[in-house]
Design an enzyme around this catalytic site. Structure first.
Site, PDB file in Angstrom:
ATOM      1  N   TYR A 181       9.003  50.998  60.033  1.00  0.00           N
ATOM      2  CA  TYR A 181       8.835  51.775  61.257  1.00  0.00           C
ATOM      3  C   TYR A 181       9.670  53.042  61.152  1.00  0.00           C
ATOM      4  CZ  TYR A 181       8.609  52.541  66.372  1.00  0.00           C
ATOM      5  OH  TYR A 181       8.407  53.039  67.631  1.00  0.00           O
ATOM      6  N   LYS A 232       4.553  52.106  60.168  1.00  0.00           N
ATOM      7  CA  LYS A 232       4.256  52.607  61.504  1.00  0.00           C
ATOM      8  C   LYS A 232       4.913  53.981  61.529  1.00  0.00           C
ATOM      9  CE  LYS A 232       4.566  51.484  66.353  1.00  0.00           C
ATOM     10  NZ  LYS A 232       4.964  50.502  67.356  1.00  0.00           N
TER      11      LYS A 232
END
Length: 165
Positions: free
Chosen positions: A96, A124
């Protein structure tokens, strides 16, 4: 798909035992009806490894590992952090990258290098940097997923494997 806790802001507010209890409760509630992505990321590599191993034992489907916040590691430090945190066999790991919250941006070059590690299945990518996401999609291994926040989705619709979390 479930992802608890969903943001890097929530994870640090939980004790390790609370985090594992949350993962267990969500896994119990969801059962086989969906996939569980557990946020096991931390600015501490040792703490993130502990959370990832705990989530792995609980049978989650994947782990979300945020770029370490606060301590501003180098790109090599980020590479080593994520390489150390990946699960041994299962679960899959998703990186992320959210520099607005972590202060540090995971570069496209480091992401591409990480895409070659087994069990690291995607990112992400929330940098909002179109050149960066384009480079990742173009040069990472074919199976590497690029996940994006809805607010940045429209520029990525032309890429066949961009999805929204």
């Amino acid at each position: 798909m479930s992802c608890w806790p969903a943001l890097p802001v929530e994870s640090p507010t939980l004790l390790h035992e609370e985090e594992l209890k949350l993962f267990a409760e969500v896994k119990k509630a969801v059962g086989d009806k969906g996939s569980i992505i557990a946020n096991t990321g931390s600015n501490s590599t040792a703490e993130a490894v502990l959370s990832t191993k705990g989530a792995e034992k609980l049978g989650v489907d994947a782990c979300l590992l945020v770029v370490p916040y606060y301590n501003k590691p180098s790109q090599e430090g980020l590479y080593q952090h994520f390489k150390t945190n990946r699960g041994k066999h299962h679960p899959a790991c998703i990186i992320y990258n959210i520099p607005v919250r972590t202060i540090t941006n995971l570069s496209a070059e480091t992401t591409i290098k990480l895409s070659k590690i087994p069990n690291i299945i995607g990112i992400k990518e929330s940098s909002g940097n179109i050149e960066q996401i384009t480079k990742i999609i173009s040069e990472a291994k074919k199976e590497f997923l690029s996940l994006e926040w809805r607010r940045f989705l429209s520029p990525y619709l032309c890429w066949r494997w961009a999805v929204t979390v």
